[in-house]
Design a protein around this motif. Structure first.
Motif: not given
Ligand code: FE2
Length: 256
Positions: A36-42, A85-92
């Protein structure tokens, strides 16, 4: 043994990398809120998967893993709503399963220390928000007779609290400090000695990550303010009949 203690990475990989470039350690502990918050969760989740011997679940890890949608138009709650919403596509699937299965609390023995790990507090592992104050932490840990150290996160405020027979360590937030110091926060435990640290990192790299996500301009401005000042401005104060001088519009709980 040299132990790195981190918390609240919140997808801020440039902040994490700055710590890893500076520190050599034998083992890492993570008090939760990787996403959450940050652009590089994966990147943050994968680092924890491969390098943290022990990690507990934060409220944001839980919310992302359980597909919880957030409501809110102000402050950090707004930023969570916009960025989630940007977390979900970044995480497999592997990263999401990891978040889902993180324990709420851990009780471990390391280097002669009997340690309890929890993101919030033992009473409410995910959401209770307790700052570095002796009285509430003494009450929260009263029934934990067999620990020397509680490692917590959630507040994004760095502190080391001495309760007499035990201590409470909050290493602060790697990815989103809120104590007015924008540098990435962490702690080192070595030979029973605990040290709090801060390190500067290239904030522009994190902000460039936000730009690439195409977020609303309001969100980009708030993220910039948060990262460059180490906090957000106080929420708007709303006058009421019972308190003509105004009350804060948003409580701190649930936002970190
Ligand atoms: Fe957090």
């Amino acid at each position: 043994m040299r132990i790195l203690v981190v918390s609240d990475l919140h997808g801020n990989a440039p902040a994490l990398r700055a710590i890893l470039e500076r520190e050599r350690f034998d083992l890492a502990l993570n008090a939760g809120d990787l996403v959450d918050y940050g652009p590089f969760p994966a990147e943050c989740v994968r680092w924890s998967m491969s390098h943290c011997a022990y990690t507990v679940r934060g409220n944001h890890d839980h919310g992302v893993a359980q597909n919880v949608e957030v409501v809110g138009d102000h402050g950090y709650r707004y930023l969570t709503r916009i960025a989630r919403p940007f977390m979900w596509p970044d995480l497999g699937p592997r990263e999401r399963r990891y978040l889902l299965e993180l324990p709420l609390t851990l009780r471990i023995d390391l280097d002669g220390l009997r340690i309890l790990m929890v993101h919030g507090t033992p009473r409410d592992p995910l959401d209770e928000y307790v700052m570095g104050l002796v009285e509430p932490w003494t009450a929260r840990l009263r029934d934990y007779k067999d620990i020397d150290l509680a490692i917590v996160g959630h507040t994004h405020h760095q502190f080391l609290l001495d309760l007499g027979e035990k201590r409470v360590l909050n290493p602060g937030s790697v990815g989103q400090p809120r104590d007015g110091d924008p540098r990435a926060a962490y702690a080192i435990i070595e030979d029973g000695c605990i040290q709090l640290h801060r390190v500067e990192y290239p904030i522009e790299q994190t902000l460039a990550g936000y730009e690439a996500l195409g977020l609303p301009e309001k969100a980009n401005q708030l993220f910039r303010e948060s990262l460059t000042h180490g906090r957000l401005s106080p929420p708007p104060r709303v006058p009421t009949e019972s308190s003509p001088q105004a009350l804060p519009a948003m409580p701190p709980s649930g936002e970190s």
